[in-house]
Write an enzyme that holds these catalytic residues in place. Structure first.
Site, PDB file in Angstrom:
ATOM      1  N   VAL A 105       0.821  -1.231   0.000  1.00 50.73           N
ATOM      2  CA  VAL A 105       0.000   0.000   0.000  1.00 50.73           C
ATOM      3  C   VAL A 105       0.847   1.270   0.000  1.00 50.73           C
ATOM      4  O   VAL A 105       0.321   2.358  -0.189  1.00 50.73           O
ATOM      5  CB  VAL A 105      -1.008   0.096   1.175  1.00 50.73           C
ATOM      6  CG1 VAL A 105      -2.044  -1.006   1.098  1.00 50.73           C
ATOM      7  CG2 VAL A 105      -0.323   0.137   2.523  1.00 50.73           C
ATOM      8  N   LYS A 106       2.165   1.151   0.207  1.00 53.50           N
ATOM      9  CA  LYS A 106       3.023   2.336   0.269  1.00 53.50           C
ATOM     10  C   LYS A 106       3.387   2.819  -1.142  1.00 53.50           C
ATOM     11  O   LYS A 106       2.957   2.234  -2.126  1.00 53.50           O
ATOM     12  CB  LYS A 106       4.271   2.028   1.110  1.00 53.50           C
ATOM     13  CG  LYS A 106       3.941   1.462   2.508  1.00 53.50           C
ATOM     14  CD  LYS A 106       3.258   2.471   3.421  1.00 53.50           C
ATOM     15  CE  LYS A 106       2.573   1.829   4.621  1.00 53.50           C
ATOM     16  NZ  LYS A 106       3.428   1.251   5.622  1.00 53.50           N
ATOM     17  N   HIS A 107       4.218   3.881  -1.225  1.00 53.02           N
ATOM     18  CA  HIS A 107       4.454   4.519  -2.534  1.00 53.02           C
ATOM     19  C   HIS A 107       5.119   3.596  -3.551  1.00 53.02           C
ATOM     20  O   HIS A 107       4.787   3.619  -4.727  1.00 53.02           O
ATOM     21  CB  HIS A 107       5.303   5.774  -2.365  1.00 53.02           C
ATOM     22  CG  HIS A 107       4.597   6.832  -1.599  1.00 53.02           C
ATOM     23  ND1 HIS A 107       4.558   6.834  -0.221  1.00 53.02           N
ATOM     24  CD2 HIS A 107       3.864   7.877  -1.999  1.00 53.02           C
ATOM     25  CE1 HIS A 107       3.835   7.869   0.168  1.00 53.02           C
ATOM     26  NE2 HIS A 107       3.402   8.517  -0.879  1.00 53.02           N
TER      27      HIS A 107
END
Ligand code: PLP
Length: 373
Positions: A181-183
Protein backbone atom coordinates in the site's frame (compact mmCIF):
# COMPACT_ATOMS: atom_id res chain seq x y z
CA UNK A 1 -19.40 -3.14 -9.56
CA UNK A 2 -15.84 -3.90 -8.47
CA UNK A 3 -14.42 -2.98 -5.08
CA UNK A 4 -12.33 0.21 -4.97
CA UNK A 5 -9.54 -0.25 -2.37
CA UNK A 6 -8.11 2.69 -0.36
CA UNK A 7 -4.61 1.90 -1.65
CA UNK A 8 -3.05 -0.47 -4.15
CA UNK A 9 0.33 -1.26 -5.73
CA UNK A 10 1.13 -0.77 -9.44
CA UNK A 11 3.44 -3.41 -10.96
CA UNK A 12 4.15 -3.62 -14.71
CA UNK A 13 6.01 -6.01 -17.02
CA UNK A 14 9.27 -4.03 -16.69
CA UNK A 15 9.16 -4.57 -12.90
CA UNK A 16 8.48 -8.28 -13.37
CA UNK A 17 11.33 -8.69 -15.90
CA UNK A 18 13.73 -7.02 -13.46
CA UNK A 19 12.84 -9.59 -10.80
CA UNK A 20 13.04 -12.57 -13.16
CA UNK A 21 16.57 -11.54 -14.20
CA UNK A 22 17.68 -11.81 -10.58
CA UNK A 23 16.17 -15.28 -10.23
CA UNK A 24 18.51 -16.44 -13.03
CA UNK A 25 21.57 -14.94 -11.27
CA UNK A 26 23.96 -16.20 -8.56
CA UNK A 27 22.84 -13.98 -5.69
CA UNK A 28 19.29 -14.26 -4.41
CA UNK A 29 20.02 -12.43 -1.15
CA UNK A 30 22.61 -9.96 0.21
CA UNK A 31 23.95 -9.51 -3.32
CA UNK A 32 24.45 -6.62 -5.77
CA UNK A 33 20.75 -5.70 -6.17
CA UNK A 34 20.47 -4.96 -2.44
CA UNK A 35 23.40 -2.53 -2.67
CA UNK A 36 22.02 -0.99 -5.85
CA UNK A 37 18.60 -0.40 -4.27
CA UNK A 38 20.27 1.20 -1.24
CA UNK A 39 22.28 3.46 -3.58
CA UNK A 40 19.15 4.29 -5.60
CA UNK A 41 17.15 5.34 -2.53
CA UNK A 42 20.16 7.39 -1.31
CA UNK A 43 20.45 9.10 -4.71
CA UNK A 44 16.72 9.85 -4.67
CA UNK A 45 16.51 11.19 -1.10
CA UNK A 46 19.99 12.72 -0.83
CA UNK A 47 20.78 10.65 2.26
CA UNK A 48 24.36 9.32 2.44
CA UNK A 49 23.82 5.73 3.69
CA UNK A 50 20.95 3.27 3.28
CA UNK A 51 20.41 -0.18 4.77
CA UNK A 52 17.62 -2.24 3.19
CA UNK A 53 15.77 -4.62 5.51
CA UNK A 54 12.85 -7.06 5.48
CA UNK A 55 10.08 -4.61 6.49
CA UNK A 56 9.36 -1.10 7.69
CA UNK A 57 8.90 -2.55 11.16
CA UNK A 58 12.37 -4.16 11.02
CA UNK A 59 13.70 -0.77 9.86
CA UNK A 60 12.19 0.95 12.92
CA UNK A 61 13.69 -1.68 15.24
CA UNK A 62 17.06 -1.27 13.52
CA UNK A 63 16.89 2.50 14.12
CA UNK A 64 16.13 2.03 17.84
CA UNK A 65 19.05 -0.40 18.18
CA UNK A 66 21.48 1.91 16.37
CA UNK A 67 20.58 4.80 18.68
CA UNK A 68 21.31 2.58 21.68
CA UNK A 69 17.76 2.67 23.07
CA UNK A 70 17.71 0.29 26.04
CA UNK A 71 15.75 -0.66 29.18
CA UNK A 72 14.11 2.35 30.84
CA UNK A 73 14.95 4.82 28.07
CA UNK A 74 12.00 7.01 27.15
CA UNK A 75 11.19 7.72 23.50
CA UNK A 76 8.54 10.31 22.60
CA UNK A 77 6.22 9.21 19.80
CA UNK A 78 2.97 10.29 18.16
CA UNK A 79 -0.17 8.25 18.90
CA UNK A 80 -1.65 8.97 15.43
CA UNK A 81 0.17 6.15 13.65
CA UNK A 82 0.40 2.44 12.98
CA UNK A 83 1.35 0.49 16.12
CA UNK A 84 4.79 -0.42 14.71
CA UNK A 85 6.00 3.20 15.20
CA UNK A 86 5.79 2.67 18.98
CA UNK A 87 6.31 -1.11 19.14
CA UNK A 88 9.91 -0.64 17.98
CA UNK A 89 10.64 1.12 21.29
CA UNK A 90 9.33 -1.93 23.19
CA UNK A 91 11.54 -4.32 21.18
CA UNK A 92 14.51 -2.55 22.85
CA UNK A 93 12.78 -2.49 26.28
CA UNK A 94 12.36 1.27 26.09
CA UNK A 95 9.32 3.19 27.30
CA UNK A 96 7.00 4.92 24.78
CA UNK A 97 5.79 8.38 25.80
CA UNK A 98 2.89 9.65 23.71
CA UNK A 99 2.78 13.36 22.83
CA UNK A 100 -0.30 14.88 21.23
CA UNK A 101 -0.75 16.05 17.65
CA UNK A 102 -1.62 19.33 15.93
CA UNK A 103 -5.37 19.66 15.41
CA UNK A 104 -5.16 20.75 11.74
CA UNK A 105 -2.57 18.30 10.38
CA UNK A 106 -2.55 15.48 12.99
CA UNK A 107 1.27 15.75 12.98
CA UNK A 108 3.27 15.62 16.22
CA UNK A 109 3.00 18.99 18.02
CA UNK A 110 6.53 20.19 18.91
CA UNK A 111 5.25 22.03 22.01
CA UNK A 112 3.69 18.79 23.27
CA UNK A 113 6.96 16.98 22.62
CA UNK A 114 8.90 19.57 24.61
CA UNK A 115 6.47 19.21 27.53
CA UNK A 116 6.94 15.41 27.52
CA UNK A 117 10.76 15.52 27.85
CA UNK A 118 12.19 14.08 31.10
CA UNK A 119 15.77 13.32 32.22
CA UNK A 120 15.23 9.78 30.83
CA UNK A 121 14.19 10.88 27.32
CA UNK A 122 16.58 9.69 24.59
CA UNK A 123 14.80 10.15 21.27
CA UNK A 124 11.78 11.48 19.37
CA UNK A 125 9.97 9.52 16.65
CA UNK A 126 7.90 11.72 14.33
CA UNK A 127 5.58 10.22 11.72
CA UNK A 128 4.96 12.09 8.46
CA UNK A 129 1.30 11.21 8.80
CA UNK A 130 -0.60 10.64 5.54
CA UNK A 131 2.49 11.82 3.62
CA UNK A 132 2.91 15.35 5.02
CA UNK A 133 6.30 15.95 6.72
CA UNK A 134 6.29 16.94 10.40
CA UNK A 135 7.60 20.35 11.48
CA UNK A 136 11.17 19.02 11.43
CA UNK A 137 12.83 22.40 12.16
CA UNK A 138 10.83 22.75 15.36
CA UNK A 139 11.42 19.09 16.33
CA UNK A 140 15.15 19.55 15.66
CA UNK A 141 15.34 22.52 17.99
CA UNK A 142 13.59 20.55 20.78
CA UNK A 143 15.97 17.63 20.17
CA UNK A 144 19.05 19.90 20.25
CA UNK A 145 17.95 21.68 23.44
CA UNK A 146 17.67 18.34 25.26
CA UNK A 147 20.34 16.25 23.49
CA UNK A 148 17.87 13.83 21.87
CA UNK A 149 18.04 11.79 18.67
CA UNK A 150 15.46 12.39 15.94
CA UNK A 151 13.84 9.55 13.98
CA UNK A 152 11.53 10.12 11.01
CA UNK A 153 9.06 7.28 10.52
CA UNK A 154 8.69 8.26 6.85
CA UNK A 155 6.71 5.16 5.85
CA UNK A 156 3.99 7.50 4.47
CA UNK A 157 6.29 10.07 2.94
CA UNK A 158 8.76 8.74 0.36
CA UNK A 159 8.88 11.51 -2.26
CA UNK A 160 7.72 14.30 0.08
CA UNK A 161 9.68 17.49 0.75
CA UNK A 162 9.81 19.96 3.66
CA UNK A 163 11.01 23.51 2.88
CA UNK A 164 12.54 22.08 -0.33
CA UNK A 165 14.49 19.43 1.62
CA UNK A 166 13.74 15.80 0.82
CA UNK A 167 12.27 13.39 3.35
CA UNK A 168 15.15 11.06 4.23
CA UNK A 169 17.45 13.94 5.24
CA UNK A 170 15.32 15.65 7.91
CA UNK A 171 16.12 13.48 10.95
CA UNK A 172 19.15 11.52 12.25
CA UNK A 173 17.59 8.32 10.88
CA UNK A 174 14.65 8.04 8.46
CA UNK A 175 12.62 4.88 7.95
CA UNK A 176 10.74 3.68 4.86
CA UNK A 177 8.36 0.77 4.21
CA UNK A 178 7.82 -0.96 0.88
CA UNK A 179 4.60 -2.76 1.79
CA UNK A 180 2.19 -2.90 -1.20
CA UNK A 181 0.00 0.00 0.00
CA UNK A 182 3.02 2.34 0.27
CA UNK A 183 4.45 4.52 -2.53
CA UNK A 184 6.73 1.85 -3.99
CA UNK A 185 6.73 -1.84 -3.10
CA UNK A 186 9.06 -4.81 -2.69
CA UNK A 187 6.21 -7.04 -1.42
CA UNK A 188 7.54 -6.76 2.11
CA UNK A 189 10.55 -4.56 2.76
CA UNK A 190 11.94 -1.43 4.35
CA UNK A 191 14.99 0.81 4.59
CA UNK A 192 16.78 2.98 7.12
CA UNK A 193 18.75 5.97 5.80
CA UNK A 194 21.17 8.29 7.60
CA UNK A 195 24.09 10.65 7.02
CA UNK A 196 25.98 9.23 10.03
CA UNK A 197 28.51 6.54 9.06
CA UNK A 198 28.68 5.17 12.62
CA UNK A 199 24.89 4.68 12.77
CA UNK A 200 24.96 3.15 9.27
CA UNK A 201 27.56 0.56 10.33
CA UNK A 202 25.59 -0.41 13.43
CA UNK A 203 22.43 -0.78 11.34
CA UNK A 204 24.19 -2.86 8.67
CA UNK A 205 25.50 -5.30 11.30
CA UNK A 206 22.13 -5.46 13.13
CA UNK A 207 20.41 -6.59 9.90
CA UNK A 208 22.67 -9.67 9.75
CA UNK A 209 22.83 -11.15 13.27
CA UNK A 210 25.30 -8.52 14.51
CA UNK A 211 28.01 -10.18 12.40
CA UNK A 212 30.76 -7.95 11.04
CA UNK A 213 30.90 -9.19 7.41
CA UNK A 214 28.41 -10.64 4.91
CA UNK A 215 28.74 -13.95 3.05
CA UNK A 216 29.43 -12.20 -0.27
CA UNK A 217 32.16 -10.02 1.32
CA UNK A 218 33.80 -13.17 2.76
CA UNK A 219 33.59 -14.94 -0.58
CA UNK A 220 35.24 -12.00 -2.36
CA UNK A 221 38.01 -11.87 0.25
CA UNK A 222 38.48 -15.65 0.12
CA UNK A 223 38.08 -15.79 3.90
CA UNK A 224 35.87 -17.77 6.27
CA UNK A 225 36.42 -15.82 9.49
CA UNK A 226 33.66 -13.68 11.01
CA UNK A 227 32.70 -12.46 14.45
CA UNK A 228 29.42 -11.51 16.09
CA UNK A 229 29.82 -8.25 18.01
CA UNK A 230 26.20 -7.40 18.87
CA UNK A 231 22.90 -9.25 19.15
CA UNK A 232 21.35 -8.69 15.74
CA UNK A 233 18.54 -10.33 13.81
CA UNK A 234 17.96 -11.79 10.39
CA UNK A 235 16.31 -8.70 8.91
CA UNK A 236 17.72 -9.28 5.41
CA UNK A 237 15.78 -8.56 2.22
CA UNK A 238 16.25 -10.56 -1.01
CA UNK A 239 17.91 -9.38 -4.22
CA UNK A 240 14.79 -10.01 -6.29
CA UNK A 241 12.77 -7.81 -3.96
CA UNK A 242 15.36 -5.06 -4.28
CA UNK A 243 15.36 -5.36 -8.09
CA UNK A 244 11.62 -4.72 -7.91
CA UNK A 245 12.24 -1.77 -5.58
CA UNK A 246 14.80 -0.14 -7.91
CA UNK A 247 12.44 -0.59 -10.87
CA UNK A 248 9.51 0.90 -8.92
CA UNK A 249 11.57 3.86 -7.70
CA UNK A 250 11.95 5.13 -11.28
CA UNK A 251 8.19 5.72 -11.37
CA UNK A 252 7.91 7.35 -7.94
CA UNK A 253 7.87 11.01 -9.01
CA UNK A 254 5.11 10.39 -11.57
CA UNK A 255 3.09 8.53 -8.94
CA UNK A 256 3.49 11.27 -6.32
CA UNK A 257 2.37 13.81 -8.94
CA UNK A 258 -0.72 11.70 -9.70
CA UNK A 259 -1.45 11.33 -5.97
CA UNK A 260 -1.33 15.14 -5.65
CA UNK A 261 -3.64 15.52 -8.64
CA UNK A 262 -6.21 13.16 -7.10
CA UNK A 263 -5.90 14.94 -3.73
CA UNK A 264 -6.58 18.24 -5.52
CA UNK A 265 -9.67 16.64 -7.08
CA UNK A 266 -10.98 15.67 -3.63
CA UNK A 267 -10.19 19.13 -2.20
CA UNK A 268 -12.12 20.81 -5.02
CA UNK A 269 -15.09 18.50 -4.60
CA UNK A 270 -15.26 19.15 -0.84
CA UNK A 271 -14.63 22.91 -1.04
CA UNK A 272 -18.21 24.19 -0.82
CA UNK A 273 -19.58 22.22 2.11
CA UNK A 274 -18.81 21.81 5.82
CA UNK A 275 -19.53 18.11 6.46
CA UNK A 276 -16.47 16.54 4.84
CA UNK A 277 -13.31 18.45 5.82
CA UNK A 278 -9.87 17.53 4.37
CA UNK A 279 -6.83 17.87 6.65
CA UNK A 280 -4.77 21.05 6.37
CA UNK A 281 -1.66 20.97 4.15
CA UNK A 282 1.19 23.45 4.77
CA UNK A 283 2.48 25.63 1.91
CA UNK A 284 6.12 24.70 2.59
CA UNK A 285 5.70 20.96 1.92
CA UNK A 286 5.30 18.70 -1.04
CA UNK A 287 2.77 16.23 0.36
CA UNK A 288 3.30 12.61 -0.76
CA UNK A 289 -0.37 11.67 -0.12
CA UNK A 290 0.08 8.09 1.01
CA UNK A 291 -3.39 8.56 2.52
CA UNK A 292 -6.21 10.98 1.78
CA UNK A 293 -7.78 11.68 5.17
CA UNK A 294 -10.90 13.76 5.83
CA UNK A 295 -12.81 14.52 9.03
CA UNK A 296 -16.55 14.02 9.13
CA UNK A 297 -18.85 14.06 12.18
CA UNK A 298 -20.80 10.86 11.41
CA UNK A 299 -17.72 8.88 10.48
CA UNK A 300 -19.10 5.40 11.14
CA UNK A 301 -22.24 6.10 9.12
CA UNK A 302 -20.13 7.50 6.23
CA UNK A 303 -17.80 4.49 6.42
CA UNK A 304 -20.67 1.98 6.20
CA UNK A 305 -22.33 3.95 3.39
CA UNK A 306 -19.13 3.92 1.31
CA UNK A 307 -18.52 0.22 1.96
CA UNK A 308 -22.12 -0.55 0.95
CA UNK A 309 -21.24 1.10 -2.38
CA UNK A 310 -18.08 -1.02 -2.79
CA UNK A 311 -15.80 1.88 -1.86
CA UNK A 312 -12.93 0.80 0.40
CA UNK A 313 -12.87 3.61 2.93
CA UNK A 314 -10.70 3.00 5.99
CA UNK A 315 -9.64 4.54 9.32
CA UNK A 316 -6.01 5.51 10.02
CA UNK A 317 -5.58 5.17 12.93
CA UNK A 318 -6.90 4.15 16.29
CA UNK A 319 -4.43 6.10 18.48
CA UNK A 320 -1.71 3.70 19.63
CA UNK A 321 -2.17 4.49 23.34
CA UNK A 322 -5.79 3.23 23.12
CA UNK A 323 -4.84 -0.30 22.02
CA UNK A 324 -5.53 -2.88 24.77
CA UNK A 325 -1.86 -3.95 24.92
CA UNK A 326 -0.69 -0.41 25.67
CA UNK A 327 -3.51 0.19 28.16
CA UNK A 328 -2.54 -2.98 30.06
CA UNK A 329 1.25 -2.67 29.89
CA UNK A 330 1.67 1.11 30.18
CA UNK A 331 -1.60 2.22 31.81
CA UNK A 332 -2.36 4.52 28.90
CA UNK A 333 -5.89 5.58 27.98
CA UNK A 334 -8.35 8.37 27.17
CA UNK A 335 -7.35 11.86 28.18
CA UNK A 336 -3.62 11.45 27.48
CA UNK A 337 -3.75 12.86 23.94
CA UNK A 338 -7.13 14.63 23.62
CA UNK A 339 -6.52 16.08 20.14
CA UNK A 340 -5.66 12.67 18.65
CA UNK A 341 -8.57 11.04 20.49
CA UNK A 342 -11.10 13.60 19.19
CA UNK A 343 -9.71 13.28 15.66
CA UNK A 344 -9.93 9.48 15.83
CA UNK A 345 -13.73 9.68 16.10
CA UNK A 346 -13.97 11.72 12.87
CA UNK A 347 -11.20 10.56 10.52
CA UNK A 348 -11.93 8.66 7.34
CA UNK A 349 -9.41 7.56 4.70
CA UNK A 350 -10.70 7.76 1.12
CA UNK A 351 -9.28 5.72 -1.80
CA UNK A 352 -6.10 7.22 -3.29
CA UNK A 353 -3.53 5.41 -5.43
CA UNK A 354 -1.83 6.29 -8.71
CA UNK A 355 -3.73 3.79 -10.88
CA UNK A 356 -7.11 5.14 -9.73
CA UNK A 357 -9.21 6.83 -12.43
CA UNK A 358 -10.82 10.28 -12.24
CA UNK A 359 -14.18 8.50 -12.55
CA UNK A 360 -13.40 6.52 -9.36
CA UNK A 361 -12.71 9.77 -7.55
CA UNK A 362 -15.95 11.36 -8.73
CA UNK A 363 -17.87 8.30 -7.61
CA UNK A 364 -16.34 8.53 -4.10
CA UNK A 365 -17.14 12.26 -3.85
CA UNK A 366 -20.70 11.86 -5.06
CA UNK A 367 -21.38 8.91 -2.80
CA UNK A 368 -19.97 10.68 0.24
CA UNK A 369 -21.35 14.19 -0.30
CA UNK A 370 -24.80 13.03 -1.47
CA UNK A 371 -25.11 10.99 1.73
CA UNK A 372 -23.91 13.84 3.94
CA UNK A 373 -26.07 16.56 2.33
C1 PLP B 1 3.51 0.69 7.02
C2 PLP B 1 4.00 1.40 8.23
C3 PLP B 1 4.94 0.81 9.10
C4 PLP B 1 5.37 -0.62 9.02
O1 PLP B 1 5.85 -1.01 7.83
P1 PLP B 1 5.84 -2.58 7.43
O2 PLP B 1 6.67 -2.59 6.19
O3 PLP B 1 4.41 -2.96 7.19
O4 PLP B 1 6.46 -3.33 8.54
C5 PLP B 1 5.43 1.58 10.14
N1 PLP B 1 5.01 2.84 10.35
C6 PLP B 1 4.09 3.42 9.55
C7 PLP B 1 3.68 4.83 9.83
C8 PLP B 1 3.55 2.71 8.48
O5 PLP B 1 2.61 3.28 7.72
Amino acid sequence: MTFLPYGRHCIDEVDIAAMVDVLHSDWLTTGPCVERFEADVCAYTGARYGVAVSSGTAALHTAMFALGIGPGDEVIVTPMTFAASANCILYQRGIPVFADVDERTLLLDPAGVEAAVTPRTRAIIGVDYAGQPCDWDALRSVADRHGLALVDDACHALGATYKNRKVGTLADISVFSFHPVKHITTGEGGMVVTNDVRLAERMRAFRGHGITTTASQREKAGAWFYEMTALGYNYRITDFQCALGSSQLKKLDGWVARRNQLAQGYATAFANQQIVRPLFCHKHVRHAYHLYVVRTPDRDVAFRHLRAHNIGANVHYIPVHLHPYYREQFHTGEGMCPVAEAAYKEILTLPLWPGMHDADLHLVCETLVRKSA
